[in-house]
Write a protein that holds these residues in place. Sequence first.
Motif, short mmCIF file in Angstrom:
data_model
loop_
_atom_site.label_atom_id
_atom_site.label_comp_id
_atom_site.label_asym_id
_atom_site.label_seq_id
_atom_site.Cartn_x
_atom_site.Cartn_y
_atom_site.Cartn_z
N ASN A 204 9.08 5.05 2.21
CA ASN A 204 7.64 5.72 2.68
C ASN A 204 7.56 5.25 4.14
O ASN A 204 8.16 4.12 4.66
CB ASN A 204 6.53 5.18 1.67
CG ASN A 204 6.63 5.70 0.46
OD1 ASN A 204 6.56 6.95 0.17
ND2 ASN A 204 6.63 4.79 -0.62
N LYS B 264 -1.41 5.80 6.80
CA LYS B 264 -1.07 5.90 5.22
C LYS B 264 0.25 6.03 4.81
O LYS B 264 0.99 6.73 5.44
CB LYS B 264 -2.06 6.98 4.78
CG LYS B 264 -2.28 7.10 3.18
CD LYS B 264 -3.33 8.31 2.83
CE LYS B 264 -3.27 8.37 1.56
NZ LYS B 264 -4.26 9.28 1.27
N PHE B 265 0.92 5.32 4.02
CA PHE B 265 2.25 5.53 3.45
C PHE B 265 2.45 6.79 2.91
O PHE B 265 1.82 6.94 1.94
CB PHE B 265 2.53 4.25 2.54
CG PHE B 265 3.04 3.26 3.27
CD1 PHE B 265 4.50 3.07 4.20
CD2 PHE B 265 2.30 1.72 3.34
CE1 PHE B 265 4.90 2.04 4.94
CE2 PHE B 265 2.86 0.69 3.92
CZ PHE B 265 4.21 0.86 4.89
N MET B 266 3.48 7.67 3.21
CA MET B 266 3.50 8.69 2.66
C MET B 266 5.14 9.13 2.52
O MET B 266 5.96 8.31 3.17
CB MET B 266 3.23 9.93 3.50
CG MET B 266 1.72 10.01 3.65
SD MET B 266 0.67 10.43 2.22
CE MET B 266 0.69 12.02 2.01
N PRO B 267 5.61 9.57 1.39
CA PRO B 267 7.11 9.86 1.44
C PRO B 267 7.76 10.23 2.60
O PRO B 267 7.53 11.07 3.37
CB PRO B 267 7.22 10.85 0.38
CG PRO B 267 6.25 10.93 -0.42
CD PRO B 267 4.90 10.47 0.49
N GLY C 144 0.85 -1.21 0.03
CA GLY C 144 0.09 0.01 0.08
C GLY C 144 0.89 1.29 -0.04
O GLY C 144 0.53 2.19 0.74
N ASP C 145 1.97 1.26 -0.79
CA ASP C 145 3.27 2.36 -0.56
C ASP C 145 3.34 2.86 -1.88
O ASP C 145 4.39 3.14 -2.47
CB ASP C 145 4.36 1.96 0.35
CG ASP C 145 5.08 0.81 -0.35
OD1 ASP C 145 4.47 -0.14 -1.37
OD2 ASP C 145 6.21 0.40 -0.37
N LYS D 85 4.48 5.23 7.41
CA LYS D 85 3.13 5.40 7.69
C LYS D 85 2.78 6.70 8.43
O LYS D 85 3.65 7.16 9.55
CB LYS D 85 2.66 4.11 8.41
CG LYS D 85 2.12 3.03 7.36
CD LYS D 85 1.29 2.00 7.95
CE LYS D 85 1.03 1.09 7.00
NZ LYS D 85 0.30 -0.11 7.46
N THR E 44 -6.87 4.86 2.18
CA THR E 44 -5.78 4.10 2.31
C THR E 44 -5.79 2.73 1.80
O THR E 44 -6.45 1.93 2.11
CB THR E 44 -5.28 3.89 4.01
OG1 THR E 44 -5.61 5.36 4.35
CG2 THR E 44 -4.10 3.60 4.01
N LYS F 92 13.71 4.61 -2.64
CA LYS F 92 12.35 5.44 -2.20
C LYS F 92 11.91 4.77 -0.76
O LYS F 92 11.83 3.63 -0.46
CB LYS F 92 11.40 5.28 -3.43
CG LYS F 92 9.90 5.66 -2.94
CD LYS F 92 9.94 7.08 -3.47
CE LYS F 92 8.98 7.85 -2.69
NZ LYS F 92 7.37 7.57 -3.21
N SER G 111 8.49 1.61 4.81
CA SER G 111 8.96 0.55 3.62
C SER G 111 9.90 0.97 2.63
O SER G 111 10.07 2.29 2.49
CB SER G 111 7.32 0.50 2.54
OG SER G 111 7.34 1.48 1.80
#
Lengths: 134, 307
Positions: free
Chosen positions: B54, B61-64, A70-71, B56, A81, B52, B34
């Motif tokens: 990411n 939610k996975f964000m940079p 989910g990334d 949570k 999400t 890269k 991740s």
Amino acid sequence: MKSGLLLTICIIVAGLIGMAFQTDQSKPWVVPDKYLKMTNPVKATPASIAAGKSLFVKQCQDCHGKKGLGDGTKVPELKSTPPDMTKAAFQGQTDGAIFYKLSEGRNDMPKAKKDLPDDEDRWNLVNFVRTFKK
Amino acid sequence: MKNFKLLFTMLCLMLWGTSSAEETTKEVGKRETSIQLSFYKKADQTKTARVKVNAKNDKRKFMPARNAHINIYVINNKTEQLVATELTGIDGKAVVELPKNLPLDADMKFTIIAKIENDPAFEDAQEQGTYKEANLSISINTADTDRLVTVKATELDKDGKEKPIAKATINFYIQRLFGTMPAAEDRTATTDDKGEGTFILPRDIKGDTLGNIIVVAKIEDNDIYGNVDSKVDAKLGIALLVDKNPFPRALWEPRAPAPLVITISVIFSCVWLVYISLFYTIIKISRDKNPPTPTGKPPYELAYEDH
């Protein structure tokens, strides 16, 4: 009388503010019984998994990520999400349930049956996402 | 007053409720991370590892992930050897240049590992990739009217000799100022047993003023070879014609029409005259210590008279 009106207004405003701050608690995705009990007609052969992988890269990877965590690169743009496909919560579903969800889509998740009208392609995708299981 | 108190209490309760709801969703400690690793070999033979990361956020939610410490290792004689350390940027990405001669194993493969270790903000994570080094050579016979682009993909065998790579998918692009543009809708070629793939260059590609273009062939996101590219210059584009007179009859033309010049000049002069007159008046007022009043008396005397 006046204080009663004020109280009602306050409750309405509180409700609206509460809705604005509501976190992403996804509602349960109900899968019809027909799909829950559906058996996968396509065997998880290397050819099926390879075909599923190719479709996943084109159709799903941008949101679900290369490993289904989910990334994906598009996640910051999404309202919802994407699930972690490696976890038991996802892998515990039946093949039919996954098939239904990817076919029909919901919110940010598009209907895969629109771009992939052939059932076999979507079953290949199901077989591929099963490989994410840890 | 009573109503005001009630309203104030309700507002305080609402604010407390929303803030405490947000607090409960926040994760205490390190964030789940991740990490993705890709290997790139460019046309100038430079090798890079692109990472890269990411993480949570409080909404799971996975964000940079910005400012994550990345350590890059290569496997040398079955031991991990640190080759670089880098911080991720605002987009969660880091690019690390790798040594030209990477240590190879018995299968002529090299292994790169990207790790987040003991980072104060992010959980430990690692990603490993094992690749074979591929070479791409691209050639165009400009005399050929079919505009055929030929690309050859090779790898080194155990004896150090070049061996063709069969069934590799190669994509063709045209180099532009800020990146590459697909050379055609169907831009893919698959190599044969000799490691060769061909592609017919479309005739409608725009080049520079001389018709020069740069054709790029890429192996992309390959499980065995990673990302490899090669470039070649060719005079096969449509020459760009520069319009020497793109805006005729414009004010900025050497010979602009007189009515246009006069109109614009009058408009600008009027505007500037207003500014100048305002400025002049302000200076005049500020210099005058006893500005005139309607009655002819100084302002402080008028103030006393009011009382």
